[in-house]
Design a protein around this motif. Structure first.
Motif, mmCIF file in Angstrom:
data_model
loop_
_atom_site.group_PDB
_atom_site.id
_atom_site.type_symbol
_atom_site.label_atom_id
_atom_site.label_comp_id
_atom_site.label_asym_id
_atom_site.label_seq_id
_atom_site.Cartn_x
_atom_site.Cartn_y
_atom_site.Cartn_z
ATOM 1 N N LEU A 106 8.263 -9.691 3.140
ATOM 2 C CA LEU A 106 6.912 -9.251 3.150
ATOM 3 C C LEU A 106 6.141 -9.940 2.452
ATOM 4 C CD1 LEU A 106 4.985 -6.819 3.819
ATOM 5 C CD2 LEU A 106 5.668 -5.627 1.593
ATOM 6 N N GLY A 107 6.839 -10.945 1.526
ATOM 7 C CA GLY A 107 6.155 -11.945 0.887
ATOM 8 C C GLY A 107 5.654 -11.654 -0.394
ATOM 9 N N ILE A 108 6.328 -10.820 -1.269
ATOM 10 C CA ILE A 108 5.950 -10.284 -2.550
ATOM 11 C C ILE A 108 6.819 -10.299 -3.806
ATOM 12 C CG2 ILE A 108 4.642 -8.595 -1.513
ATOM 13 C CD1 ILE A 108 6.616 -6.465 -2.262
ATOM 14 N N THR A 109 7.840 -11.155 -3.485
ATOM 15 C CA THR A 109 8.980 -11.733 -4.576
ATOM 16 C C THR A 109 8.394 -12.002 -5.791
ATOM 17 O OG1 THR A 109 9.687 -13.522 -3.450
ATOM 18 C CG2 THR A 109 10.762 -11.769 -2.875
ATOM 19 N N SER A 110 7.198 -12.809 -5.771
ATOM 20 C CA SER A 110 6.660 -13.549 -6.908
ATOM 21 C C SER A 110 5.865 -12.255 -7.790
ATOM 22 C CB SER A 110 5.732 -14.662 -6.425
ATOM 23 O OG SER A 110 4.716 -13.962 -5.982
ATOM 24 N N GLN A 111 5.830 -11.074 -7.235
ATOM 25 C CA GLN A 111 4.966 -9.931 -7.935
ATOM 26 C C GLN A 111 5.881 -9.063 -8.440
ATOM 27 O OE1 GLN A 111 1.503 -8.988 -5.387
ATOM 28 N NE2 GLN A 111 2.159 -10.676 -4.067
ATOM 29 N N GLY A 112 5.446 -8.122 -9.532
ATOM 30 C CA GLY A 112 6.398 -7.200 -10.091
ATOM 31 C C GLY A 112 6.122 -6.068 -9.158
ATOM 32 N N SER A 113 4.629 -5.868 -8.748
ATOM 33 C CA SER A 113 4.324 -4.613 -8.036
ATOM 34 C C SER A 113 3.008 -5.249 -6.915
ATOM 35 C CB SER A 113 4.119 -3.482 -8.813
ATOM 36 O OG SER A 113 3.088 -3.644 -9.508
ATOM 37 N N THR A 114 2.897 -4.451 -6.115
ATOM 38 C CA THR A 114 1.951 -5.000 -5.191
ATOM 39 C C THR A 114 1.551 -3.525 -4.558
ATOM 40 O OG1 THR A 114 1.080 -6.431 -3.548
ATOM 41 C CG2 THR A 114 3.387 -5.615 -3.270
ATOM 42 N N GLY A 115 0.114 -3.529 -4.045
ATOM 43 C CA GLY A 115 -0.635 -2.558 -3.147
ATOM 44 C C GLY A 115 -0.010 -2.520 -1.646
ATOM 45 N N VAL A 116 0.548 -1.352 -1.275
ATOM 46 C CA VAL A 116 1.043 -1.237 0.082
ATOM 47 C C VAL A 116 0.475 -0.108 0.847
ATOM 48 C CG1 VAL A 116 3.042 -2.691 -0.301
ATOM 49 C CG2 VAL A 116 3.084 -0.225 -0.557
ATOM 50 N N LYS A 157 -8.357 3.980 -6.288
ATOM 51 C CA LYS A 157 -8.744 5.115 -6.848
ATOM 52 C C LYS A 157 -7.298 5.771 -7.120
ATOM 53 C CE LYS A 157 -11.806 6.531 -3.039
ATOM 54 N NZ LYS A 157 -12.288 7.535 -2.071
ATOM 55 N N LEU A 158 -6.288 5.003 -7.315
ATOM 56 C CA LEU A 158 -4.976 5.234 -7.750
ATOM 57 C C LEU A 158 -4.685 4.388 -9.177
ATOM 58 C CD1 LEU A 158 -2.624 5.026 -4.595
ATOM 59 C CD2 LEU A 158 -3.691 7.005 -5.612
ATOM 60 N N PRO A 159 -4.144 5.109 -10.150
ATOM 61 C CA PRO A 159 -3.616 4.568 -11.303
ATOM 62 C C PRO A 159 -2.767 3.211 -11.054
ATOM 63 C CG PRO A 159 -2.523 6.315 -11.365
ATOM 64 C CD PRO A 159 -3.359 6.300 -10.140
ATOM 65 N N LYS A 160 -3.032 1.948 -11.735
ATOM 66 C CA LYS A 160 -2.316 0.867 -11.691
ATOM 67 C C LYS A 160 -0.819 1.253 -12.487
ATOM 68 C CE LYS A 160 -5.866 -2.440 -10.834
ATOM 69 N NZ LYS A 160 -6.568 -3.709 -11.484
ATOM 70 N N PRO A 161 0.210 0.564 -11.720
ATOM 71 C CA PRO A 161 1.467 0.570 -12.345
ATOM 72 C C PRO A 161 1.413 0.160 -13.958
ATOM 73 C CG PRO A 161 1.844 -0.077 -10.438
ATOM 74 C CD PRO A 161 0.260 -0.263 -10.527
ATOM 75 N N SER A 162 1.748 0.961 -14.791
ATOM 76 C CA SER A 162 1.949 0.783 -16.269
ATOM 77 C C SER A 162 3.501 0.254 -16.915
ATOM 78 C CB SER A 162 1.430 1.936 -17.052
ATOM 79 O OG SER A 162 2.230 2.976 -17.046
ATOM 80 N N GLY A 163 3.569 -0.511 -17.758
ATOM 81 C CA GLY A 163 4.481 -1.057 -18.338
ATOM 82 C C GLY A 163 5.066 -2.029 -17.428
ATOM 83 N N ALA A 164 6.577 -2.131 -17.736
ATOM 84 C CA ALA A 164 7.412 -3.317 -17.028
ATOM 85 C C ALA A 164 7.689 -2.537 -15.619
ATOM 86 C CB ALA A 164 8.321 -3.651 -17.729
ATOM 87 N N VAL A 165 7.792 -3.283 -14.648
ATOM 88 C CA VAL A 165 7.983 -2.803 -13.411
ATOM 89 C C VAL A 165 9.700 -3.792 -12.948
ATOM 90 C CG1 VAL A 165 7.612 -2.709 -10.689
ATOM 91 C CG2 VAL A 165 5.795 -2.732 -12.420
ATOM 92 N N ALA A 166 10.548 -2.907 -12.641
ATOM 93 C CA ALA A 166 11.819 -3.436 -12.559
ATOM 94 C C ALA A 166 11.964 -4.379 -11.136
ATOM 95 C CB ALA A 166 12.984 -2.237 -12.186
ATOM 96 N N ILE A 167 12.274 -5.300 -11.352
ATOM 97 C CA ILE A 167 12.260 -6.330 -10.248
ATOM 98 C C ILE A 167 13.684 -7.194 -10.361
ATOM 99 C CG2 ILE A 167 9.826 -6.833 -10.077
ATOM 100 C CD1 ILE A 167 10.338 -9.300 -11.840
#
Length: 284
Positions: A106-116, A157-167
């Motif tokens: 998907l091309g998102i490995t440089s991100q901790g989290s991304t919108g999908v 409209k959704l809350p953004k992820p808070s804190g560290a995201v496991a990667i």
């Protein structure tokens, strides 16, 4: 590896949240995705398979296992086919946890989290077979910008992820054909669902221990279950312990006990950084 039997499972609780698995044919949601990698390689997934970090798989809290979804990265419009074979993520600000292989496609490995966008589909058997074998199906047509605009507005409209995201951890030492991961803790994504046939057996479950009764002791609780199997699975993946309630009806997954509140607060922070957003401090 097979797509049968399909496993759904009974409702289960992690932290303060209860999840009810459902077979929703028209499932179509937007949210945030994170990804996890080789630190969990070879461990049992919730439907009894062995986790292959480079296979195109994902964890979802409620969809049947296995099921197939198209995952679209809302920043680029790229869409891939993914096989659901696990439960999670249990940080409620995330919709899906992708394997490293899926995140790379998907091309998102440089991100901790991304919108999908996550949309359930029924692909041809040939594509299902490709995913079951651990390989990637061809990417889908990119999503039109007009639709992406609508989906992005829903995401806002959704809350953004808070804190560290496991990667996935960055590898530091080579292995034949693949770099080795840095050792790291688990975040409890794998929860084995009751009922049905499993393909493989997990490692021996941790032995439940009596709840601490000493005055002034503290514990950090990350889950409470009426099912011993669910509690054992989460405890094994998180490196925690199972505490049985005095009436024998509840199995609580906890870190500790700790002699001081300061030690417990540190453990609480660590648990939340690992994705247990509902972790709480309990004084016994």
């Amino acid at each position: 590896m097979s797509d049968t039997p399909i496993k759904l499972g009974a409702p289960y609780t992690v932290g303060n949240a209860t999840y009810k698995p459902e077979d929703v044919a028209g499932y179509d949601e937007v949210g945030y995705a994170s990804w996890y990698g080789q630190e969990l390689s070879g461990r049992p997934t919730a439907n009894g398979e062995r986790f292959n970090p480079m296979a195109i798989t994902a964890a979802h809290k409620t969809l049947p296992m296995p099921s197939y979804v198209e995952v679209t990265a809302l920043d680029t419009g790229k869409t891939i086919l993914v096989r659901i074979n696990d439960r999670g993520p249990f940080a409620n600000d995330r919709l899906i946890d992708l394997s490293e292989g899926a995140a790379r496609q998907l091309g998102i490995t440089s991100q901790g989290s991304t919108g999908v966008r996550v949309r359930r589909v029924n692909p041809p058997e040939q594509e299902k077979s490709v995913l079951r074998s651990g390989n990637a199906a061809p990417s889908r047509l990119e999503t039109p910008e007009s639709l992406l605009k609508i989906l992005r507005e829903k995401l806002m409209k959704l809350p953004k992820p808070s804190g560290a995201v496991a990667i996935a951890p960055r590898p530091t030492a080579p292995q034949p054909g693949r770099p080795a991961p840095v050792a790291s803790g688990n975040d409890g994504r794998f929860v084995r669902e009751g009922g049905g046939t499993t393909v493989s057996r997990p490692a021996p479950a941790p032995r439940p221990v009596a709840a601490p009764v000493a005055s002034g002791s503290f514990v950090v609780q990350i889950g409470s279950f009426s099912s011993r199997a669910h509690a054992d699975q989460l405890a094994r993946k998180a490196g925690a312990k199972v505490f049985v309630s005095s009436d024998g009806r509840l199995y609580r997954v906890r870190f500790g006990p700790f002699a001081t509140a300061a030690e417990a607060e540190k453990s609480l922070g660590d648990a939340r950084r690992k994705g247990y957003s509902q972790a709480k401090l309990v004084r016994e």
